[in-house]
Design a protein around this motif. Structure first.
Motif: not given
Length: 642
Positions: A224-227, A251-258
């Motif tokens: 997550e930090e790297s992305v 799903e995880r990163f889309s939920c984070m706004g990416i």
């Protein structure tokens, strides 16, 4: 030969739209025109294909391109045709009558380029036609497949020179690869009989890439930090290992706004193309993918590539990580690692690699599923489902899949996964009767439609089923799929002038030789390949553990021995205190001496030498690189002298 090169430059501009060759390409093209045996070492995306495609447009005769990649073969032929260059391919996926027709066309000078799978060179049909073909250049793509030390060894590649011996001295030769260690380069040159090879390399330096390894037991947090950091730089790519993990990451990163999309073999072909295009255009800034992603995809401004799982070889890692920064701008290949990753990878190779008996079992089950008797030979490729092999043979899915891939690699079978949807048509009337049908047809649109079908599928469709790509048919007819199906149903059921089949995306396989009572592979071949996988894993592990410059480690592996520290990888940017971790010559010798008496684990070596775990690991990696120490496949975690 200067006239040849000037014409090549004109064609490069006229056909491809480039003002000039890239650095290195011009040297290769000159070498080809001068008739030198040429070995090309260009990185992925370095423009290898143009090194033989452009000369092919200049030569009077034909260029024969040997390639093991069916999908890439088809794509390149399609791209060449779109540019007005006559080209075709022959491999195990097309019927024998079509192979024969294409070879007749080649004999008559109808093609500038003929792409060919290596196993086709051993067939009676090829041997009969070879003396009649006017071949000016033989280009061997993915040339690392020649070497058993390469990461994708294919035995049929070693027979290329022998298969083409009758024309070997009358034609030009070029071999091309993106990844070849010094021993693989030597193997290529020796196998192809290059007496004075002109080796042209653009080197393995990628000065804009900041090689980075993040070691942590908490990879989720580090990912997550790297992305988050990478997203500030631009678009990126995560290699997530499994299909399920790729979906979870998307799903995880889309939920984070990416906005992130998952790419893997379980996604429909058309949707995968759409995902690729959205990523290339920047509409989707991040893709989480299996290692199926990347072939033939050119996105210059990918700013970061993250490997969440440890690749099994430096060749694979270099190619995948190298998709970052193709525009020359600063980019970040990042590898996340925790200690258990190496042992998990080692265990997967050990447990997932089939034995000779298991391979033979899968081979027999496959032949049985096609009702292929001993001594009988398959005429055409047929659809298969790995699940059927698993159930019928009572084999675990992973082992069945590994066995099929190994059988394909050793040219026992030819497997083509994810074949595009297709349409098969056979006319039930004679050509004269079909002409009468059209003339009497009161519906002009129907008459025109059947005329287009006849032209498209050809006269052979009056004798047997002829299959064409669905996408090609729809494009030529200018209609949607549901309209095509409806129209063909009317012609089959109401008018009874044809029969047809619609084929979904599927996998095809063909047993290449007549079925034998016992699998035509030896235990030595199977175990040699397995041991090579372990060897490559050790070099990959060494890259992770090294405290020296990562770019130097990579370049040394590929034979670039003059490399200087890059100054910007994670190791170079650490304090000089990290250098103190490196073992001295005496400490390396102590580890070597301990292994002289018996095989040992890292912890046992730590106890007997009094060195830290880090130093012992570094010493082992040095000894492995020097080919003095190896792992023991049957005893994961143990090391011994070679």
């Amino acid at each position: 030969m200067q006239d040849y090169f000037q014409k090549a430059e004109l064609n490069l501009k006229k056909i491809w739209g480039f003002d000039g060759f890239r650095p290195g390409q011009d040297e290769v093209v000159h070498s080809v025109f001068d008739g030198e045996d040429t070995l090309v070492l260009f990185p992925t995306g370095g423009g290898k294909s143009l090194c033989y495609q452009v000369p092919a447009t200049v030569f009077e005769g034909m260029t024969l391109v040997i390639s093991p990649l069916v999908a890439l073969m088809q794509d390149q032929v399609q791209q060449l045709k779109a540019k007005g260059i006559s080209a075709t391919f022959i491999n195990s996926t097309i019927p024998s009558y079509e192979v024969e027709q294409r070879l007749v066309n080649a004999r008559n000078g109808m093609y500038k380029l003929l792409y060919c799978a290596p196993e086709r060179l051993k067939t009676n049909l090829w041997e009969a036609e070879l003396p009649r073909l006017n071949i000016d250049l033989v280009a061997i793509d993915e040339a690392h497949c020649i070497s058993e030390w390469g990461h994708d060894f294919r035995p049929s590649y070693r027979d290329i020179r022998e298969s083409l011996e009758s024309i070997a001295d009358q034609t030009r030769w070029i071999a091309l690869t993106a990844t070849a260690t010094p021993e693989v380069q030597k193997d290529i040159v020796d196998s192809l009989g290059f007496e004075d090879a002109n080796v042209i390399s653009r080197g393995f330096s990628r000065p804009n890439l900041k090689w980075w390894v993040v070691k942590s037991p908490n990879k989720k947090q580090k990912l997550e930090e790297s992305v988050k950091k990478g997203a500030q730089k631009g678009d990126g790519l995560i290699y997530g290992g499994t299909r399920k993990n790729c979906e979870l990451l998307a799903e995880r990163f889309s939920c984070m706004g990416i906005k992130t999309e998952a790419y893997h073999a379980g996604v429909e072909s058309e949707e995968r193309k759409a995902i690729q295009q959205r990523w290339i255009s920047g509409e989707t800034p991040l893709v989480s993918a299996t290692n199926a992603f990347g072939m033939g995809i050119d996105k210059p401004n990918c700013r970061y590539v993250i490997h969440e799982e440890m690749p099994y070889s430096l060749e694979a890692y270099y190619q995948e990580a190298g998709r970052a920064g193709r525009d020359g701008e600063e980019s970040f290949p990042i590898l996340l690692y925790r200690e258990s990753d190496y042992h998990k990878a080692d265990e997967r190779i050990d447990q997932g690699y089939p034995t000779l008996d298991e391979l033979d079992h899968v081979y027999q089950v496959l032949c049985d599923s096609f009702h292929l008797a001993v001594g009988s030979q398959m005429e055409e490729s047929m659809s298969f489902d790995i699940e059927q092999i698993k159930k019928r043979g009572k084999v675990k899915y992973g082992k069945a899949r590994a066995a099929m891939r190994l059988l394909d690699q050793f040219d026992v079978i030819a497997m083509q996964e994810e074949v595009k949807p297709a349409v098969s048509v056979q006319f039930t009337l004679s050509q004269n009767a079909m002409k009468t049908f059209r003339e009497k047809c009161k519906n002009d649109e129907k008459a025109e439609f059947t005329d287009k079908l006849e032209r498209m599928f050809g006269s052979l469709a009056f004798k047997e089923m002829v299959q064409l790509d669905e996408e090609y048919v729809l494009d030529k007819l200018g209609i949607r799929r549901n309209v095509l199906v409806k129209a063909l149903n009317v012609l089959m059921q109401n008018d009874q002038v044809l029969v047809f089949e619609m084929h979904k995306q599927r996998s095809l396989v063909k047993v290449l030789e007549a079925r034998s009572k016992k699998l035509p592979m030896t235990k030595k071949e199977v175990e040699s390949h397995r041991n090579n996988l372990f060897r490559k894993l050790e070099h990959m592990h060494g890259y992770i553990l090294t405290v020296r410059c990562r770019e130097v480690y990579l370049r040394n592996y590929f034979g670039d021995t003059g490399a200087e520290p890059c100054g910007h990888c994670d190791n170079c940017l650490k304090t000089t205190a990290s250098e103190e971790v490196s073992p001295t010559d005496e400490e390396i010798k102590a580890v070597y001496d301990e292994l002289e008496s018996e095989e040992r684990t890292v912890s046992q070596l730590c106890s007997s030498t009094g060195q830290s775990k880090r130093k012992v690991q570094q010493a082992l990696q040095f000894l492995i690189r020097e080919d003095k120490v190896t792992t023991i496949p049957s005893k994961p975690g143990y090391y011994c002298l070679l």
